[in-house]
Motif scaffolding. Structure first.
Motif, PDB file in Angstrom:
ATOM      1  N   PHE A 147       0.842  -1.196   0.000  1.00 41.75           N
ATOM      2  CA  PHE A 147       0.000   0.000   0.000  1.00 41.75           C
ATOM      3  C   PHE A 147       0.871   1.237   0.000  1.00 41.75           C
ATOM      4  N   VAL A 148       0.282   2.345  -0.400  1.00 50.57           N
ATOM      5  CA  VAL A 148       0.961   3.631  -0.362  1.00 50.57           C
ATOM      6  C   VAL A 148       0.032   4.634   0.295  1.00 50.57           C
ATOM      7  N   LEU A 149       0.612   5.508   1.072  1.00 50.85           N
ATOM      8  CA  LEU A 149      -0.149   6.522   1.804  1.00 50.85           C
ATOM      9  C   LEU A 149       0.074   7.874   1.156  1.00 50.85           C
ATOM     10  N   VAL A 150      -1.012   8.568   0.817  1.00 52.75           N
ATOM     11  CA  VAL A 150      -0.898   9.958   0.378  1.00 52.75           C
ATOM     12  C   VAL A 150      -0.900  10.798   1.655  1.00 52.75           C
ATOM     13  N   GLY A 151       0.269  11.228   2.049  1.00 50.32           N
ATOM     14  CA  GLY A 151       0.458  11.900   3.333  1.00 50.32           C
ATOM     15  C   GLY A 151       1.635  11.258   4.037  1.00 50.32           C
ATOM     16  N   ARG A 152       1.679  11.405   5.343  1.00 47.15           N
ATOM     17  CA  ARG A 152       2.742  10.744   6.107  1.00 47.15           C
ATOM     18  C   ARG A 152       2.132  10.168   7.380  1.00 47.15           C
ATOM     19  N   SER A 153       2.839   9.229   7.977  1.00 44.20           N
ATOM     20  CA  SER A 153       2.348   8.565   9.178  1.00 44.20           C
ATOM     21  C   SER A 153       3.277   8.845  10.349  1.00 44.20           C
ATOM     22  N   ASP A 154       2.699   9.290  11.472  1.00 43.51           N
ATOM     23  CA  ASP A 154       3.489   9.456  12.694  1.00 43.51           C
ATOM     24  C   ASP A 154       3.907   8.101  13.245  1.00 43.51           C
ATOM     25  N   SER A 155       3.023   7.108  13.129  1.00 39.04           N
ATOM     26  CA  SER A 155       3.264   5.790  13.721  1.00 39.04           C
ATOM     27  C   SER A 155       4.256   4.959  12.913  1.00 39.04           C
ATOM     28  N   TYR A 156       4.226   5.097  11.571  1.00 42.72           N
ATOM     29  CA  TYR A 156       5.088   4.286  10.705  1.00 42.72           C
ATOM     30  C   TYR A 156       5.825   5.185   9.710  1.00 42.72           C
ATOM     31  N   PRO A 157       6.891   5.853  10.169  1.00 39.36           N
ATOM     32  CA  PRO A 157       7.612   6.770   9.271  1.00 39.36           C
ATOM     33  C   PRO A 157       8.297   6.077   8.103  1.00 39.36           C
ATOM     34  N   ASP A 158       8.412   4.726   8.146  1.00 36.47           N
ATOM     35  CA  ASP A 158       9.116   4.002   7.096  1.00 36.47           C
ATOM     36  C   ASP A 158       8.205   3.479   5.987  1.00 36.47           C
ATOM     37  N   ILE A 159       6.890   3.683   6.095  1.00 35.44           N
ATOM     38  CA  ILE A 159       5.987   3.130   5.082  1.00 35.44           C
ATOM     39  C   ILE A 159       6.082   3.914   3.781  1.00 35.44           C
ATOM     40  N   LEU A 160       5.670   3.281   2.702  1.00 36.52           N
ATOM     41  CA  LEU A 160       5.664   3.931   1.397  1.00 36.52           C
ATOM     42  C   LEU A 160       4.666   5.079   1.414  1.00 36.52           C
ATOM     43  N   SER A 161       5.121   6.288   1.084  1.00 35.35           N
ATOM     44  CA  SER A 161       4.236   7.459   1.162  1.00 35.35           C
ATOM     45  C   SER A 161       4.610   8.485   0.107  1.00 35.35           C
ATOM     46  N   VAL A 162       3.616   9.257  -0.287  1.00 33.45           N
ATOM     47  CA  VAL A 162       3.782  10.381  -1.211  1.00 33.45           C
ATOM     48  C   VAL A 162       3.125  11.578  -0.561  1.00 33.45           C
ATOM     49  N   ASP A 163       3.852  12.670  -0.469  1.00 27.40           N
ATOM     50  CA  ASP A 163       3.327  13.784   0.319  1.00 27.40           C
ATOM     51  C   ASP A 163       3.907  15.106  -0.168  1.00 27.40           C
ATOM     52  N   THR A 164       3.309  16.174   0.333  1.00 24.71           N
ATOM     53  CA  THR A 164       3.876  17.515   0.252  1.00 24.71           C
ATOM     54  C   THR A 164       4.487  17.813   1.614  1.00 24.71           C
ATOM     55  N   ASP A 165       5.482  18.668   1.669  1.00 27.37           N
ATOM     56  CA  ASP A 165       5.993  19.121   2.962  1.00 27.37           C
ATOM     57  C   ASP A 165       5.003  20.160   3.495  1.00 27.37           C
ATOM     58  N   ASN A 166       3.981  19.664   4.191  1.00 26.84           N
ATOM     59  CA  ASN A 166       2.902  20.548   4.626  1.00 26.84           C
ATOM     60  C   ASN A 166       3.324  21.532   5.709  1.00 26.84           C
ATOM     61  N   VAL A 167       4.317  21.160   6.503  1.00 35.08           N
ATOM     62  CA  VAL A 167       4.827  22.101   7.502  1.00 35.08           C
ATOM     63  C   VAL A 167       5.447  23.304   6.796  1.00 35.08           C
ATOM     64  N   GLN A 168       6.314  23.036   5.830  1.00 35.99           N
ATOM     65  CA  GLN A 168       6.960  24.129   5.104  1.00 35.99           C
ATOM     66  C   GLN A 168       5.958  24.922   4.268  1.00 35.99           C
ATOM     67  N   ALA A 169       4.986  24.234   3.683  1.00 38.78           N
ATOM     68  CA  ALA A 169       3.978  24.925   2.873  1.00 38.78           C
ATOM     69  C   ALA A 169       3.187  25.920   3.715  1.00 38.78           C
ATOM     70  N   ALA A 170       2.764  25.508   4.911  1.00 42.32           N
ATOM     71  CA  ALA A 170       2.020  26.408   5.792  1.00 42.32           C
ATOM     72  C   ALA A 170       2.915  27.515   6.315  1.00 42.32           C
ATOM     73  N   TYR A 171       4.167  27.195   6.564  1.00 41.87           N
ATOM     74  CA  TYR A 171       5.135  28.212   6.993  1.00 41.87           C
ATOM     75  C   TYR A 171       5.243  29.305   5.913  1.00 41.87           C
TER      76      TYR A 171
END
Length: 345
Positions: A147-171
């Motif tokens: 599976f792939v996650l659109v976003g990121r996971s606090d619990s499983y930082p090593d899972i396959l994911s695709v995301d934007t750097d939302n912290v930097q974007a909001a900054y």
């Protein structure tokens, strides 16, 4: 009498195994051969037996997209439509079909995923959201399903994911408002259990802190990714003794509710309240006034998520694949935030 794979092979002048490889999109088959065989299939009216093919190859060549809410509510937000458009475009290019699954709550979502994967109806899943302590992610991890996650996971930082750097974007979005002279900046957030809400709130707080501006809890409102949430937020903000002169809003659809609420209360954008939001959906340029928004590359998020999942499904373990993809963002500055001397409310 139905057309067989041998009939196609004979007509195309190739072996039955070559036809099978064309059907499975084998990389060693040339484009010319693939095109010729597919033309013959169409000419003869040949349709592969998907069930039989699945039993032999142990793959369904299908993936599922897990929706975070009932579809009728979800499709009110154009973000998800554009995301799915990117997913389907890449999946089709790779020869995969896409199934859509949803549930009314977390339990129903887990049950839906279990039926699809245990029943071998799909080879993997794409999750369009990232929640804290997500039972769907836990289920997929426990059973070792692709599976792939659109976003990121606090619990499983090593899972396959695709995301934007939302912290930097909001900054970046918050610093834009500060650069316009604003110090009284509010934040309209999404559901607190979603990681994207958490990350965008963190970016907002960091920008205020770096500029020496105190964060005020009464200027942060949580809600859903719906117009009504933005509309209700305006009733709250505009009744405060001291009101924000600018707002960072978690989603464009929420911003449309903010605009409606401000208009009904007699306030102008950006003269009274400047706003900037996220996603840069197509309607942002058509609103009144046109909305400043952070373009997070929605189509690319979906396209890359589909590509990464299928790549992992097909991977033979001979090399190490990346497990995190970050899509760049950019600020699209329009009229809603371009007012450098806000008047006191």
């Amino acid at each position: 009498m139905s057309v067989t794979i041998k009939d196609v092979a004979k007509k195309a002048g190739v072996s039955p195994s070559t036809v099978s490889r064309v059907l499975s999109n084998h990389p060693r088959i040339s484009r010319e051969t693939s095109r010729r065989v597919k033309d013959i299939m169409e000419e003869l009216g040949y349709h592969p037996n998907i069930m039989a093919k699945s039993l032999v190859s142990k793959t369904t060549e299908s993936i599922c997209v897990i929706l975070p809410k009932p579809a009728e509510e979800l499709f009110l937000n154009l973000f998800f439509m554009e995301l799915i458009r990117g997913i389907v475009a890449q999946a089709n290019r790779a020869g995969y079909d896409v199934l859509i699954s949803s549930g009314g709550n977390e339990k129903e979502e887990v049950e839906a995923v279990s039926r699809l994967l245990h029943g071998r109806r799909v080879d993997g899943a794409i999750l369009l959201y990232s929640r804290q302590d997500d039972p769907v992610v836990n289920f997929l991890k426990t059973h070792d399903y692709p599976f792939v996650l659109v976003g990121r996971s606090d619990s499983y930082p090593d899972i396959l994911s695709v995301d934007t750097d939302n912290v930097q974007a909001a900054y970046d979005a918050t610093r834009h408002l500060i650069a316009q002279g604003h110090e009284r900046i509010g934040f309209v957030s999404g559901p607190p259990n979603l990681v994207v809400s958490k990350d965008r709130l963190e970016g907002y707080n960091r920008a205020l802190s770096d500029c020496g501006i105190a964060m005020r809890k009464d200027w942060i409102v949580e809600g859903e990714f719906l117009q009504d949430s933005g509309y209700r937020a305006m009733s709250f903000f505009m009744n405060l003794p001291e009101r924000p002169t600018a707002l960072v809003i978690v989603d464009d659809i929420v911003s449309f509710g903010v605009l409606r609420g401000l208009h009904e209360l007699g306030y102008k954008v950006p003269e009274d309240v400047s706003i900037i939001s996220f996603n840069n959906i197509s309607l942002t340029e058509l609103s009144t006034p046109p909305l400043s928004s952070v373009d997070i590359g929605i189509y690319n998020l979906g396209y890359t998520a589909s590509q990464a999942l299928i790549q992992n499904i097909r991977h033979d373990g001979s090399s190490v694949l990346p497990n995190r993809y970050v899509i760049p963002h950019r600020l699209m500055i329009r009229e809603s935030s371009m007012y450098s001397m806000p008047r006191s409310l």
